[in-house]
Scaffold this motif. Structure first.
Motif, PDB file in Angstrom:
ATOM      1  N   GLY A  52      -2.142  -8.323  10.721  1.00  9.23           N
ATOM      2  CA  GLY A  52      -1.013  -7.557  10.213  1.00  9.23           C
ATOM      3  C   GLY A  52       0.220  -8.174  10.858  1.00  9.23           C
TER       4      GLY A  52
ATOM      5  N   ARG B  16       0.865  -1.189   0.000  1.00  4.67           N
ATOM      6  CA  ARG B  16       0.000   0.000   0.000  1.00  4.67           C
ATOM      7  C   ARG B  16       0.890   1.223   0.000  1.00  4.67           C
ATOM      8  NH1 ARG B  16      -4.652  -1.746   4.500  1.00  4.67           N
ATOM      9  NH2 ARG B  16      -4.984  -3.795   3.580  1.00  4.67           N
TER      10      ARG B  16
ATOM     11  N   GLU C 205       1.315   4.055   1.368  1.00  2.00           N
ATOM     12  CA  GLU C 205       0.913   4.876   2.501  1.00  2.00           C
ATOM     13  C   GLU C 205       2.137   5.611   3.028  1.00  2.00           C
ATOM     14  OE1 GLU C 205      -2.559   2.926   4.856  1.00  2.00           O
ATOM     15  OE2 GLU C 205      -0.969   1.452   4.744  1.00  2.00           O
TER      16      GLU C 205
ATOM     17  N   GLN D  47      -3.601  -1.521  15.586  1.00  2.00           N
ATOM     18  CA  GLN D  47      -4.501  -2.586  15.142  1.00  2.00           C
ATOM     19  C   GLN D  47      -3.710  -3.731  14.519  1.00  2.00           C
ATOM     20  OE1 GLN D  47      -7.878  -1.586  12.495  1.00  2.00           O
ATOM     21  NE2 GLN D  47      -7.636  -3.690  11.834  1.00  2.00           N
ATOM     22  N   ILE D  48      -3.766  -4.889  15.150  1.00  2.00           N
ATOM     23  CA  ILE D  48      -2.980  -6.022  14.645  1.00  2.00           C
ATOM     24  C   ILE D  48      -3.826  -7.014  13.867  1.00  2.00           C
ATOM     25  CG2 ILE D  48      -1.123  -5.912  16.353  1.00  2.00           C
ATOM     26  CD1 ILE D  48      -2.586  -8.078  17.940  1.00  2.00           C
ATOM     27  N   CYS D  49      -5.127  -6.858  13.927  1.00  2.00           N
ATOM     28  CA  CYS D  49      -5.994  -7.807  13.235  1.00  2.00           C
ATOM     29  C   CYS D  49      -7.334  -7.148  12.924  1.00  2.00           C
ATOM     30  CB  CYS D  49      -6.221  -9.015  14.147  1.00  2.00           C
ATOM     31  SG  CYS D  49      -7.270 -10.293  13.420  1.00  2.00           S
TER      32      CYS D  49
ATOM     33  N   GLY E 187       5.177   0.648  12.285  1.00  2.00           N
ATOM     34  CA  GLY E 187       4.008  -0.216  12.140  1.00  2.00           C
ATOM     35  C   GLY E 187       3.211   0.029  10.868  1.00  2.00           C
ATOM     36  N   ARG E 188       3.680   0.944  10.031  1.00  2.00           N
ATOM     37  CA  ARG E 188       2.988   1.190   8.756  1.00  2.00           C
ATOM     38  C   ARG E 188       4.025   1.195   7.644  1.00  2.00           C
ATOM     39  NH1 ARG E 188      -1.870   2.997   7.166  1.00  2.00           N
ATOM     40  NH2 ARG E 188      -2.591   3.427   9.262  1.00  2.00           N
ATOM     41  N   TYR E 189       3.904   0.248   6.758  1.00  2.00           N
ATOM     42  CA  TYR E 189       4.920   0.064   5.724  1.00  2.00           C
ATOM     43  C   TYR E 189       4.263   0.039   4.354  1.00  2.00           C
ATOM     44  CZ  TYR E 189       6.920  -1.712  10.014  1.00  2.00           C
ATOM     45  OH  TYR E 189       7.311  -1.841  11.315  1.00  2.00           O
TER      46      TYR E 189
ATOM     47  N   PHE F 249       4.130  -5.022   3.483  1.00  2.00           N
ATOM     48  CA  PHE F 249       3.912  -5.654   4.786  1.00  2.00           C
ATOM     49  C   PHE F 249       3.274  -7.010   4.545  1.00  2.00           C
ATOM     50  CE2 PHE F 249      -0.697  -5.001   4.943  1.00  2.00           C
ATOM     51  CZ  PHE F 249      -0.852  -4.026   3.974  1.00  2.00           C
TER      52      PHE F 249
ATOM     53  N   ARG G 290     -14.857  -0.575   9.684  1.00  2.00           N
ATOM     54  CA  ARG G 290     -13.801  -1.168   8.860  1.00  2.00           C
ATOM     55  C   ARG G 290     -13.686  -0.460   7.505  1.00  2.00           C
ATOM     56  NH1 ARG G 290     -10.485  -3.415  10.295  1.00  2.00           N
ATOM     57  NH2 ARG G 290     -10.109  -4.958   8.705  1.00  2.00           N
TER      58      ARG G 290
ATOM     59  N   GLN H 191       0.494 -10.118   5.535  1.00  2.00           N
ATOM     60  CA  GLN H 191      -0.767 -10.486   6.191  1.00  2.00           C
ATOM     61  C   GLN H 191      -0.886 -11.999   6.266  1.00  2.00           C
ATOM     62  OE1 GLN H 191      -4.214  -8.669   4.333  1.00  2.00           O
ATOM     63  NE2 GLN H 191      -3.876  -6.745   5.419  1.00  2.00           N
TER      64      GLN H 191
ATOM     65  N   ALA I  68      -7.666 -10.846   8.816  1.00  2.00           N
ATOM     66  CA  ALA I  68      -6.243 -10.801   8.471  1.00  2.00           C
ATOM     67  C   ALA I  68      -5.461 -10.223   9.640  1.00  2.00           C
ATOM     68  CB  ALA I  68      -6.027  -9.930   7.240  1.00  2.00           C
TER      69      ALA I  68
ATOM     70  N   ARG J   1       3.008  -5.952  12.478  1.00  2.00           N
ATOM     71  CA  ARG J   1       2.613  -5.330  13.755  1.00  2.00           C
ATOM     72  C   ARG J   1       2.564  -6.361  14.858  1.00  2.00           C
ATOM     73  NH1 ARG J   1      -2.159  -1.246  11.878  1.00  2.00           N
ATOM     74  NH2 ARG J   1      -0.938  -0.257  10.229  1.00  2.00           N
TER      75      ARG J   1
HETATM   76  P1  AMP Z   1      -6.973  -4.419   6.452  1.00  2.00           P
HETATM   77  O1  AMP Z   1      -6.735  -5.311   5.262  1.00  2.00           O
HETATM   78  O2  AMP Z   1      -6.913  -2.954   6.126  1.00  2.00           O
HETATM   79  O3  AMP Z   1      -8.160  -4.834   7.256  1.00  2.00           O
HETATM   80  O4  AMP Z   1      -5.721  -4.649   7.409  1.00  2.00           O
HETATM   81  C1  AMP Z   1      -5.523  -5.819   8.146  1.00  2.00           C
HETATM   82  C2  AMP Z   1      -4.322  -5.638   9.023  1.00  2.00           C
HETATM   83  O5  AMP Z   1      -3.173  -5.421   8.218  1.00  2.00           O
HETATM   84  C3  AMP Z   1      -4.391  -4.401   9.905  1.00  2.00           C
HETATM   85  O6  AMP Z   1      -5.026  -4.712  11.098  1.00  2.00           O
HETATM   86  C4  AMP Z   1      -2.943  -4.066  10.116  1.00  2.00           C
HETATM   87  O7  AMP Z   1      -2.437  -4.784  11.225  1.00  2.00           O
HETATM   88  C5  AMP Z   1      -2.270  -4.560   8.874  1.00  2.00           C
HETATM   89  N1  AMP Z   1      -1.902  -3.433   7.989  1.00  2.00           N
HETATM   90  C6  AMP Z   1      -2.676  -2.716   7.149  1.00  2.00           C
HETATM   91  N2  AMP Z   1      -1.967  -1.798   6.484  1.00  2.00           N
HETATM   92  C7  AMP Z   1      -0.682  -1.910   6.905  1.00  2.00           C
HETATM   93  C8  AMP Z   1       0.551  -1.248   6.595  1.00  2.00           C
HETATM   94  N3  AMP Z   1       0.619  -0.253   5.708  1.00  2.00           N
HETATM   95  N4  AMP Z   1       1.681  -1.650   7.239  1.00  2.00           N
HETATM   96  C9  AMP Z   1       1.635  -2.658   8.143  1.00  2.00           C
HETATM   97  N5  AMP Z   1       0.510  -3.319   8.472  1.00  2.00           N
HETATM   98  C10 AMP Z   1      -0.640  -2.958   7.868  1.00  2.00           C
END
Ligand code: AMP
Length: 424
Positions: free
Chosen positions: A314, A108, A110, A288-290, A115-117, A120, A266, A122, A312, A317
Motif C-alpha cells: 500500500g 475502493r 471504503e 498494514q503496509i503490505c 491511511g484509508r482512501y 490509493f 487475508r 499499490q 502488494a 501507507r
Molecule cells: P490488499 O489488496 O487488500 O491485500 O491490500 C494491499 C495493501 O494495500 C494493504 O496492505 C494496504 O496497505 C493497501 N490498501 C488497501 N486498501 C487501502 C485503502 N483503502 N487505502 C489505502 N491503502 C489501502
C-alpha cells in the motif's frame, strides 16, 4: 473553495510528488534488480473479472458503473487480478517463471480515514510459475529489501499459511467455495464459529481449526504446537512442512525477525498457501503496509492453473510510515540554474543558452520578464544554485555570466562551452 476533491481522494503538491516519485523509483529499482518487469493494465475492467475471486470484503467496496453501452465495468480495487488476466491472455506460453511488477492507482469505496482512501496506489509483484518455497521466499525478500532501501526502520513481518487452514477444512469435506467464505470470516475476525456451524464443521475438525487460528508468535514454538495439534491430519502436516521449508530458506536471506501467525487469512479469495503481512506499528489502526502470499488465479481467467506468489505494497501507507519516521528523501530536484535574459532583445540568445545548458543540467528560462535584481531574488527564494545572466555586452563577446547563488561569485563562461558545462 468552490470545488473540492471527491471524498477519499487527494491532490498531491509538488513537494509531496517529489517524495512519492523518489520512493517509487527506489521500489522499481529493487523489483527490477530481481528481474521483475513492469506491466500496466486499464484503470477499469469488466465487473466480472473484478468480482471473479476477489473476496467478499473487496466486492462490497467496488466502484461499479455501467458505460453508455450498458456494459458492467468496475474501477480496479487491486492489481493482481488484472495482472493475471494479462498473463493468461498474453504471456501464458512464455518460459517460466514469468516475473511481473506493477505500480498503479486502485479504488475502493471504503470509509476514508488516515491511511484509508478511496483512491490509493499499490506497487506489487507477481512471480508466476514456481510452486517451490524458494519462490515464496524470494517474494518476501523482495518486499523487505524494498523497505530497507527506502530506509524504513520500524516494521513487523507476520507469516501465516492458508494452505494449513484449507487442508483442515478439506479433510472434513468443506468445498473450495465454502473454504473461501471461512477465510473471509477469519480475515474479518468475526462470524467464524457461526459459519462453521452453518457448513457443518463440527467436533475435532472444528476444534483443530479454531485452535490453529490462535497459534501465533515465536517460530519454533508455533511450528511445534501446530505439528502436535495437526498430528493426525496428513494434508495439513504436508502444508505445515512446506511452511517450515520456506522459513529455512528465508534464513538464507538473513530474514529471521518475524512472527508466525496461523490466524492470518487475508481478505482475498485466491490465496492457497503461504501468506504474509507487513505492518508499520506507528501508523495505528491502518498499519498494514503490505500483503501477499501464494495463490492460484490463472484458471479462474481461463488459463491453466499455475502456482503463483506475489504481494502488494500500500504505497500511500508506506509514504505515511516513512514520514512518521522522518526518513530523508532525496534532495529537491530543483533545476540547477535559472537563465535570465536582461532584455527582450536577447531572448532568442537566452533560449539557445538554456538549450545548450540542458545537455547536462536541468535549467529554467525566466519567463515573466523580471528585471535582473528581481530575478536574482526569485532565484534565491526558489533555491536555484546557479543563475546564468544573458546580457548584451557579454553576448557580443561570445560570453554569458554564471553566478553562484550560494557564494555570490560571478564568472564569465564562453557560450561555445555551455554544452559541456555540468552544474551542481
Ligand atoms: P490488499 O489488496 O487488500 O491485500 O491490500 C494491499 C495493501 O494495500 C494493504 O496492505 C494496504 O496497505 C493497501 N490498501 C488497501 N486498501 C487501502 C485503502 N483503502 N487505502 C489505502 N491503502 C489501502
Amino acid at each position: 473553495m468552490r470545488f473540492k476533491t471527491p471524498r477519499g481522494t487527494r491532490d498531491f503538491l509538488p513537494e509531496e510528488m517529489m517524495e512519492r516519485r523518489y520512493a517509487e523509483r527506489v521500489i522499481r529499482e529493487v523489483f527490477e534488480s530481481y528481474g521483475y518487469r513492469e506491466v500496466a493494465t486499464p484503470t477499469f475492467e469488466t465487473l466480472e473479472l473484478i468480482t471473479a475471486k476477489s473476496g467478499e470484503e473487496i466486492r462490497r467496496h467496488i466502484y461499479h458503473f455501467k458505460d453508455k453501452s450498458n456494459r458492467d465495468l468496475a474501477l480496479r480495487p487491486e492489481l493482481t487480478a488484472p495482472a493475471m488476466r494479462l498473463y493468461v491472455n498474453m504471456l501464458q506460453f512464455e518460459p517460466k517463471p514469468v516475473k511481473l511488477y506493477y505500480f498503479g492507482n486502485c479504488f475502493r469505496y471504503e470509509r476514508p480515514q488516515s491511511g484509508r482512501y478511496r483512491e490509493f496506489w499499490q506497487a506489487g509483484i507477481e512471480l508466476i510459475g514456481s510452486p517451490y518455497p524458494e519462490a515464496e521466499a524470494e517474494v518476501i525478500a523482495v518486499a523487505l529489501d524494498a523497505l530497507e532501501k527506502l530506509g524504513l526502520m520500524s516494521y513487523e513481518l507476520a507469516i501465516g499459511h492458508i494452505g494449513v487452514l484449507r487442508a483442515i477444512l478439506a479433510e472434513s469435506g468443506v468445498s473450495g467455495e465454502e473454504q473461501d467464505k471461512v477465510m473471509s470470516a477469519i480475515d474479518k475476525g468475526e462470524g467464524v464459529k457461526e459459519l462453521l456451524d452453518e457448513i457443518g464443521v463440527a467436533g475435532e475438525s472444528r476444534e483443530k481449526l479454531l485452535r490453529t487460528l490462535k497459534l501465533a508468535g515465536e517460530r519454533e514454538r508455533v511450528i511445534k504446537e501446530a505439528a502436535e495439534l495437526l498430528e493426525n491430519s496428513e494434508k495439513a502436516l504436508t502444508e505445515l512442512e512446506k511452511l517450515r521449508e520456506l522459513l529455512n530458506i528465508l534464513e538464507g536471506y538473513g530474514i529471521k525477525n518475524y512472527s508466525l501467525d496461523l490466524g492470518i487469512a487475508r481478505g482475498l479469495d485466491y490465496y492457497t498457501g503461504m501468506v504474509f503481512e507487513i505492518y508499520a506499528p506507528k501508523l495505528g489502526a491502518e498499519k498494514q503496509i503490505c500483503g501477499g502470499g501464494a495463490y492460484s488465479l490463472a484458471e479462474v481467467f481461463g488459463g491453466e492453473a499455475i502456482a503463483t506468489s506475489g504481494f502488494a505494497f500500500g504505497f500511500d501507507r508506506l509514504m505515511l510510515a516513512l514520514k512518521k519516521e522522518k526518513v530523508r528523501f532525496a534532495p529537491a530536484s530543483n533545476a540547477a540554474c535559472l537563465v535570465v535574459p536582461t532584455s527582450e532583445a536577447v531572448l532568442q540568445e537566452a533560449i539557445k543558452v538554456s538549450r545548450a545548458l540542458r545537455k547536462h543540467n536541468a535549467c529554467e528560462l525566466e519567463l515573466t520578464r523580471k528585471k535582473l535584481g528581481k530575478a536574482l531574488r526569485y532565484a534565491d527564494q526558489r533555491g536555484f544554485p546557479y543563475v546564468v545572466i544573458v546580457g548584451d555586452e557579454e553576448l557580443s563577446r561570445g560570453y554569458v555570466v554564471l553566478r553562484d547563488m550560494h557564494s555570490g561569485e560571478q564568472k564569465e563562461v564562453k557560450i561555445s562551452k555551455l554544452e559541456e558545462l555540468k552544474l551542481k
